[in-house]
Write a protein that holds these residues in place. Structure first.
Motif: not given
Ligand SMILES: Nc1ncnc2c1ncn2[C@@H]1O[C@H](COP(=O)(O)OP(=O)(O)O)[C@@H](O)[C@H]1O
Ligand SMILES: [Mg+2]
Length: 281
Positions: A12, A48-49, A52-56, A67-69, A72
């Motif tokens: 990240k 956060k990753l 899903s509050q951030l994307i890698q 897959e997280v993102y 969401k």
């Protein structure tokens, strides 16, 4: 499902910095997993990753095998999050603080009473939140994070602002939630807390994992195999190697009544972290 959390080769970058260099680890269903590291190591970024509050920038992240993102909404509905800046609304009662979230999550209002009972705060339902102690507020925040009965709970430094006694109460609550089936991922810079509470820990340093394993196994792996002996009428501490010669000496001191105590010198997690990274927490 065995691995409830999976990170593979995750990087990240923020504009001017590389927060996570290359993270690979897994968390199994039912574990209390501790993510340990000093300030700035990348703990909050990792949570956060995972939520899903951030994307890698690159690498693969899966939670519940998804897959997280790309999932969401699903992730948000099925995990609980206590972030490092969560707060209660001081002007609202404890009950209303939770009702608000019950509405957002679309969970039945009866969950509120049930959860308050679970965190041992039933008698505060009508109390204004401003009148609660720090420890009680933290309980309410944990209650809020598990209102929708998530099977996976993320806690970002859940005890960092609490005195040791209050922190122990929170540990008890977390163990209870864990025994009822909640997998817990927590960050902390308190090694003692991690040692007591976590089934496994990962040491994070400058965006990389320096070591990972069960606290007991890590302490054995890095043990110095030294024995500390204290004798009567002596202010000297004697350090011995773990060897047959030492056992002869120890027996002699024991037989003559000189021996006061023997300690095996198992290192603390704190010490192991320091040796591995050269950094204090
Ligand atoms: N939104 C952001 N923009 C730029 N840099 C960030 C941002 N969030 C975190 N960082 C940087 O990433 C690194 C890791 O931060 P963080 O995950 O908050 O660490 P920790 O929670 O372990 O203290 C730090 O160097 C921090 O300054
Ligand atoms: Mg943080």
């Amino acid at each position: 499902m065995d691995n409830i959390i999976m990170m593979e080769n995750v990087k990240k970058n923020f504009k001017d910095s590389m927060a996570l260099k290359n993270l690979t680890f897994h968390v199994k269903e039912g574990e209390i997993f501790g993510f340990l590291g000093p300030s700035g190591a990348g703990k909050t970024t990792t949570i956060k990753l995972l939520t899903s509050q951030l994307i890698q920038t690159s690498g693969e992240i899966k939670v519940f095998g998804k897959e997280v993102y790309a999932n969401k909404k699903y992730i948000f509905r099925n995990v609980g999050i206590l972030s490092d800046n969560s707060g209660v609304y001081d002007k609202l009662t404890v009950g209303d603080n939770l009702m608000l979230y019950a509405d957002i999550y679309g969970v039945p209002k009866k969950n509120v009473e049930e959860i308050l009972e679970k965190v041992g705060m039933s008698d505060t339902i009508k109390k204004e939140a401003i009148k609660l102690s720090k420890g009680m507020k933290q309980r309410i925040m944990i209650a809020r994070a598990v209102l929708h009965k998530p099977s996976l709970l993320f806690l970002d430094e859940p005890t960092s602002a609490l005195d040791p006694g209050t922190a122990l109460e929170i540990h008890k609550l977390l163990r209870k939630l864990n025994q009822e089936g909640t997998t817990i991922f927590l960050t902390t810079h308190n090694m003692e807390e991690a040692d007591k509470l976590c089934d496994r820990v990962a040491f994070l340093n400058s965006g990389e994992i320096a070591e990972i394993g069960k606290p007991e196994a890590l302490k054995l792996k890095y043990t110095t195999e030294e024995i500390k002996v204290i004798l009567r009428d002596s202010d000297r501490v004697i350090m011995l190697k773990n060897s047959p010669e030492s056992s002869v000496k120890i027996k002699m001191w024991m037989d003559s009544g000189k021996l006061i105590s023997i300690h095996s010198m198992e290192p603390s997690l704190e010490k192991i972290f320091l040796n591995l990274t050269g950094r204090k927490l």
